[in-house]
Write a protein that holds these residues in place. Structure first.
Motif, PDB file in Angstrom:
ATOM      1  N   GLU A  20      63.012  47.651  -7.925  1.00 36.76           N
ATOM      2  CA  GLU A  20      62.588  48.514  -6.826  1.00 36.76           C
ATOM      3  C   GLU A  20      63.669  48.531  -5.757  1.00 36.76           C
ATOM      4  N   LEU A  21      64.134  49.708  -5.434  1.00 36.58           N
ATOM      5  CA  LEU A  21      65.130  49.909  -4.398  1.00 36.58           C
ATOM      6  C   LEU A  21      64.476  50.684  -3.256  1.00 36.58           C
ATOM      7  N   ILE A  22      65.225  50.914  -2.178  1.00 40.23           N
ATOM      8  CA  ILE A  22      64.704  51.659  -1.040  1.00 40.23           C
ATOM      9  C   ILE A  22      65.675  52.778  -0.718  1.00 40.23           C
ATOM     10  N   ASN A  23      65.174  54.002  -0.612  1.00 36.46           N
ATOM     11  CA  ASN A  23      66.077  55.107  -0.333  1.00 36.46           C
ATOM     12  C   ASN A  23      66.430  55.173   1.151  1.00 36.46           C
ATOM     13  N   ALA A  24      67.290  56.117   1.514  1.00 33.34           N
ATOM     14  CA  ALA A  24      67.800  56.193   2.882  1.00 33.34           C
ATOM     15  C   ALA A  24      66.714  56.515   3.902  1.00 33.34           C
ATOM     16  N   GLU A  25      65.573  57.038   3.429  1.00 34.69           N
ATOM     17  CA  GLU A  25      64.455  57.340   4.321  1.00 34.69           C
ATOM     18  C   GLU A  25      63.480  56.173   4.421  1.00 34.69           C
ATOM     19  N   GLY A  26      63.765  55.076   3.713  1.00 32.22           N
ATOM     20  CA  GLY A  26      62.914  53.897   3.778  1.00 32.22           C
ATOM     21  C   GLY A  26      61.795  53.866   2.760  1.00 32.22           C
ATOM     22  N   THR A  27      61.832  54.767   1.776  1.00 32.20           N
ATOM     23  CA  THR A  27      60.783  54.834   0.762  1.00 32.20           C
ATOM     24  C   THR A  27      61.170  54.050  -0.485  1.00 32.20           C
ATOM     25  N   ALA A  82      74.459  55.286  -5.485  1.00 30.29           N
ATOM     26  CA  ALA A  82      75.177  54.233  -4.778  1.00 30.29           C
ATOM     27  C   ALA A  82      74.174  53.191  -4.293  1.00 30.29           C
ATOM     28  N   VAL A  83      74.531  51.910  -4.441  1.00 31.89           N
ATOM     29  CA  VAL A  83      73.619  50.819  -4.112  1.00 31.89           C
ATOM     30  C   VAL A  83      74.346  49.773  -3.277  1.00 31.89           C
ATOM     31  N   SER A  84      73.707  49.313  -2.203  1.00 31.43           N
ATOM     32  CA  SER A  84      74.247  48.222  -1.391  1.00 31.43           C
ATOM     33  C   SER A  84      73.085  47.368  -0.891  1.00 31.43           C
ATOM     34  N   PRO A  85      73.365  46.160  -0.348  1.00 30.46           N
ATOM     35  CA  PRO A  85      72.284  45.325   0.169  1.00 30.46           C
ATOM     36  C   PRO A  85      71.892  45.646   1.601  1.00 30.46           C
ATOM     37  N   GLN A  86      72.521  46.658   2.211  1.00 35.34           N
ATOM     38  CA  GLN A  86      72.264  46.941   3.618  1.00 35.34           C
ATOM     39  C   GLN A  86      70.868  47.515   3.835  1.00 35.34           C
ATOM     40  N   LYS A  87      70.451  47.516   5.092  1.00 29.08           N
ATOM     41  CA  LYS A  87      69.166  48.099   5.457  1.00 29.08           C
ATOM     42  C   LYS A  87      69.180  49.610   5.206  1.00 29.08           C
ATOM     43  N   PRO A  88      68.009  50.214   5.013  1.00 32.27           N
ATOM     44  CA  PRO A  88      67.970  51.661   4.755  1.00 32.27           C
ATOM     45  C   PRO A  88      68.658  52.502   5.824  1.00 32.27           C
ATOM     46  N   LEU A  97      71.128  54.013  -1.928  1.00 25.83           N
ATOM     47  CA  LEU A  97      69.953  53.157  -1.961  1.00 25.83           C
ATOM     48  C   LEU A  97      70.236  51.748  -1.469  1.00 25.83           C
ATOM     49  N   SER A  98      69.196  51.129  -0.945  1.00 24.42           N
ATOM     50  CA  SER A  98      69.266  49.737  -0.504  1.00 24.42           C
ATOM     51  C   SER A  98      68.642  48.833  -1.563  1.00 24.42           C
ATOM     52  N   ASP A  99      69.329  47.724  -1.830  1.00 24.36           N
ATOM     53  CA  ASP A  99      68.861  46.721  -2.794  1.00 24.36           C
ATOM     54  C   ASP A  99      68.619  45.424  -2.034  1.00 24.36           C
ATOM     55  N   PRO A 100      67.464  45.317  -1.326  1.00 24.78           N
ATOM     56  CA  PRO A 100      67.204  44.122  -0.528  1.00 24.78           C
ATOM     57  C   PRO A 100      67.263  42.850  -1.369  1.00 24.78           C
ATOM     58  N   GLY A 101      68.022  41.900  -0.895  1.00 24.14           N
ATOM     59  CA  GLY A 101      68.146  40.655  -1.631  1.00 24.14           C
ATOM     60  C   GLY A 101      69.086  40.734  -2.813  1.00 24.14           C
ATOM     61  N   ASN A 102      69.771  41.870  -2.985  1.00 28.77           N
ATOM     62  CA  ASN A 102      70.736  42.020  -4.085  1.00 28.77           C
ATOM     63  C   ASN A 102      70.118  41.744  -5.445  1.00 28.77           C
TER      64      ASN A 102
END
Length: 224
Positions: free
Chosen positions: A58-65, A115-121, A138-143
């Motif tokens: 589960e990733l998080i898109n730029a809108e936080g979803t 594109a994926v990084s650990p940064q906040k949305p 996309l954001s990958d919280p916790g990598n």
């Protein structure tokens, strides 16, 4: 927005030259020592190999979803770009180049670019808006995904101090409050989410060229 031309290698080289003429010597020394250490250590022994199936994290898109990796790629071959964050100038140059030089070729082949990084949305949104990127950032919280591929790293203490001088604190940039991040990496997967090609750059000042990525994708589409 201006379209980037020229190889990524040339663009990053030009940036390094400018930085060398502007940044204090002690900061440059910290970054250069880190890059030398990364080059010496090389690709992690734990890094995933072709044939690995990417987990549907589960990733998080730029809108936080929340979104799943498999849903984003939608059963298509995909190129997944692991980058450090919107704070990284090398990443900014690279993702803009992929927008201009890689995305059209992927569209012709019916392949996704993610594109994926650990940064906040909100960092992902900044990256997407700044460069008018037309692919998911996309954001990958916790990598979670980067950890599964074995491509994690962290800055040295000296580099953390240098970054702080430039106003960068990865523990506030990253969604999980750590300074852990992926090595810049390109992953090519087929429609079944199987890793067919992986290109890892321990030294974050080097990146995969669009032509090499397209050649790897073409080879994957041709089958075994």
């Amino acid at each position: 927005m201006t379209t980037q031309t020229g190889s990524i290698t040339d663009q990053l080289g030009q940036f390094k030259t400018v930085m060398a003429g502007q940044a204090p010597a002690e900061f440059l020394a910290a970054f250069e020592a880190e890059q030398a250490g990364l080059n010496t250590a090389g690709v992690p022994a734990s890094a995933a190999a072709p044939g690995t199936t990417l987990p549907d994290v589960e990733l998080i898109n730029a809108e936080g979803t929340p979104v799943s990796l498999h849903a984003v790629t939608s059963g298509r071959p995909a190129v997944i770009v692991f980058y450090r964050g919107a704070w990284c100038p090398y990443c900014n140059i690279t993702l803009k180049a992929y927008q201009d030089q890689l995305l059209p070729g992927l569209a012709e082949r019916g392949a996704a670019l993610v594109a994926v990084s650990p940064q906040k949305p909100d960092g992902s949104l900044t990256m997407q808006q700044k460069h008018e990127l037309e692919f998911p950032v996309l954001s990958d919280p916790g990598n979670v995904l980067a950890r599964a591929l074995g491509i994690l790293t962290a800055p040295t203490a000296e580099v953390r101090e240098a970054q702080a001088t430039f106003g960068v604190d990865l523990t506030t940039e990253n969604a999980d409050g750590t300074d852990t991040m992926p090595m810049p990496t390109i992953v090519v997967t087929d429609a079944d989410h199987i890793l067919r090609w992986i290109d890892i750059h321990p030294d974050y000042t080097a990146r995969s060229e669009p032509a090499a990525i397209l050649a790897a994708l073409d080879a994957a589409l041709e089958g075994p």
